[in-house]
Design a protein around this motif. Sequence first.
Motif, PDB file in Angstrom:
ATOM      1  N   UNK A 148       0.814  -1.186  -0.052  1.00  0.00           N
ATOM      2  CA  UNK A 148       0.169   0.085  -0.029  1.00  0.00           C
ATOM      3  C   UNK A 148       0.793   1.303   0.141  1.00  0.00           C
ATOM      4  N   UNK A 149       1.748   1.146   0.800  1.00  0.00           N
ATOM      5  CA  UNK A 149       2.892   2.535   0.796  1.00  0.00           C
ATOM      6  C   UNK A 149       3.775   2.793  -0.558  1.00  0.00           C
ATOM      7  N   UNK A 150       3.923   1.300  -1.087  1.00  0.00           N
ATOM      8  CA  UNK A 150       4.511   1.430  -2.436  1.00  0.00           C
ATOM      9  C   UNK A 150       3.442   2.179  -3.502  1.00  0.00           C
ATOM     10  N   UNK A 151       2.249   1.675  -3.632  1.00  0.00           N
ATOM     11  CA  UNK A 151       1.298   2.083  -4.332  1.00  0.00           C
ATOM     12  C   UNK A 151       1.036   3.545  -4.167  1.00  0.00           C
ATOM     13  N   UNK A 152       0.927   3.929  -2.877  1.00  0.00           N
ATOM     14  CA  UNK A 152       0.779   5.450  -2.689  1.00  0.00           C
ATOM     15  C   UNK A 152       1.996   6.192  -3.290  1.00  0.00           C
ATOM     16  N   UNK A 153       3.377   5.702  -2.819  1.00  0.00           N
ATOM     17  CA  UNK A 153       4.471   6.351  -3.292  1.00  0.00           C
ATOM     18  C   UNK A 153       4.446   6.509  -4.938  1.00  0.00           C
ATOM     19  N   UNK A 154       4.020   5.247  -5.571  1.00  0.00           N
ATOM     20  CA  UNK A 154       3.724   5.156  -6.979  1.00  0.00           C
ATOM     21  C   UNK A 154       2.722   6.389  -7.574  1.00  0.00           C
ATOM     22  N   UNK A 155       1.754   6.365  -6.973  1.00  0.00           N
ATOM     23  CA  UNK A 155       0.647   7.297  -7.225  1.00  0.00           C
ATOM     24  C   UNK A 155       0.997   8.847  -6.940  1.00  0.00           C
ATOM     25  N   UNK A 156       1.708   8.868  -5.941  1.00  0.00           N
ATOM     26  CA  UNK A 156       2.327  10.346  -5.768  1.00  0.00           C
ATOM     27  C   UNK A 156       3.587  10.695  -6.689  1.00  0.00           C
ATOM     28  N   UNK A 157       4.243   9.620  -7.069  1.00  0.00           N
ATOM     29  CA  UNK A 157       5.250  10.016  -8.405  1.00  0.00           C
ATOM     30  C   UNK A 157       4.571  10.265  -9.620  1.00  0.00           C
ATOM     31  N   UNK A 158       3.400   9.576  -9.853  1.00  0.00           N
ATOM     32  CA  UNK A 158       2.659   9.664 -11.132  1.00  0.00           C
ATOM     33  C   UNK A 158       1.955  10.835 -11.145  1.00  0.00           C
ATOM     34  N   UNK A 159       1.377  11.432  -9.978  1.00  0.00           N
ATOM     35  CA  UNK A 159       0.645  12.728  -9.916  1.00  0.00           C
ATOM     36  C   UNK A 159       1.591  13.780 -10.052  1.00  0.00           C
ATOM     37  N   UNK A 160       3.008  13.703  -9.400  1.00  0.00           N
ATOM     38  CA  UNK A 160       4.065  14.699  -9.612  1.00  0.00           C
ATOM     39  C   UNK A 160       4.357  14.839 -10.875  1.00  0.00           C
ATOM     40  N   UNK A 161       4.522  13.674 -11.839  1.00  0.00           N
ATOM     41  CA  UNK A 161       4.832  13.605 -13.204  1.00  0.00           C
ATOM     42  C   UNK A 161       3.716  14.169 -13.971  1.00  0.00           C
ATOM     43  N   UNK A 162       2.310  13.916 -13.555  1.00  0.00           N
ATOM     44  CA  UNK A 162       1.393  14.531 -14.403  1.00  0.00           C
ATOM     45  C   UNK A 162       1.282  16.171 -13.916  1.00  0.00           C
ATOM     46  N   UNK A 163       1.504  16.499 -12.725  1.00  0.00           N
ATOM     47  CA  UNK A 163       1.579  17.913 -12.590  1.00  0.00           C
ATOM     48  C   UNK A 163       2.611  18.592 -13.341  1.00  0.00           C
ATOM     49  N   UNK A 164       3.722  18.021 -13.363  1.00  0.00           N
ATOM     50  CA  UNK A 164       4.787  18.562 -14.183  1.00  0.00           C
ATOM     51  C   UNK A 164       4.478  18.675 -15.572  1.00  0.00           C
ATOM     52  N   UNK A 165       3.960  17.613 -16.013  1.00  0.00           N
ATOM     53  CA  UNK A 165       3.548  17.655 -17.624  1.00  0.00           C
ATOM     54  C   UNK A 165       2.440  18.738 -18.032  1.00  0.00           C
ATOM     55  N   UNK A 166       1.536  18.959 -16.781  1.00  0.00           N
ATOM     56  CA  UNK A 166       0.610  19.865 -16.869  1.00  0.00           C
ATOM     57  C   UNK A 166       0.927  21.330 -16.803  1.00  0.00           C
ATOM     58  N   UNK A 167       2.020  21.622 -16.076  1.00  0.00           N
ATOM     59  CA  UNK A 167       2.660  22.761 -15.837  1.00  0.00           C
ATOM     60  C   UNK A 167       3.346  23.129 -17.268  1.00  0.00           C
ATOM     61  N   UNK A 168       4.069  22.079 -18.044  1.00  0.00           N
ATOM     62  CA  UNK A 168       4.838  22.130 -19.167  1.00  0.00           C
ATOM     63  C   UNK A 168       3.797  22.439 -20.210  1.00  0.00           C
ATOM     64  N   UNK A 169       2.554  21.962 -20.211  1.00  0.00           N
ATOM     65  CA  UNK A 169       1.564  22.122 -21.190  1.00  0.00           C
ATOM     66  C   UNK A 169       1.014  23.550 -20.952  1.00  0.00           C
TER      67      UNK A 169
END
Length: 159
Positions: free
Chosen positions: A34-55
Amino acid sequence: MDATFWAFIGLVIFLALLAYLKVPGMIGRSLDERAANIAKELDEARTLREEAQALLAEYHRKRKEAEKEAGEIVASAQREAAALLSDAKAKSEEYIARRNKLAEQKIAQAESDAVNQVRASAVEIAVAAASTLIATKVDAKTAGTLFKSSLEQVKENFN
C-alpha cells in the motif's frame, strides 16, 4: 483458575495462531504494498503535475505567439490598406488630370470648329455679296477680264 487466566491463555493461543499463520508478515507486506502504491501514485501525480505545468507554459507561449502574429497581421493589413488608399488616390488624381486634359482638348476643338465655321460663313457671305455686287455692276467685258486675272492668280498660288 479464574477467568482472567483463561482469557490470558486464549490470548496466547490467538497470538500463537497469528504467528503460525504469518499474519504479521502479511499485514507488513500489505502495508508495504500500500505504501509502495501510494508512493507510485504520488510520483505519477507529480509527473502529471509537471506535464500539466509544461503544457500550460506551452499554451501560454503559443498564445503569446498567436497574439504577436495577430498583431503582425493587423499591422500588415493596415499597411496594405494605406498602400491601397494612396494607390487609389494617385489613380484618382491621374484620372481627373486625364479627364481635365480631355475636356480641355474638346473645348479647344469646339473653339477651333466654331472659328472655322465663322470663317466659312464669312467667306460665303463675302462671296455672295461679291457675286451680287459683280452681277449688278460689272458688264461682260469686265467679267471676262476679272475671270482671266483670277485664273492667273490661282495658277500662281498652285505653283
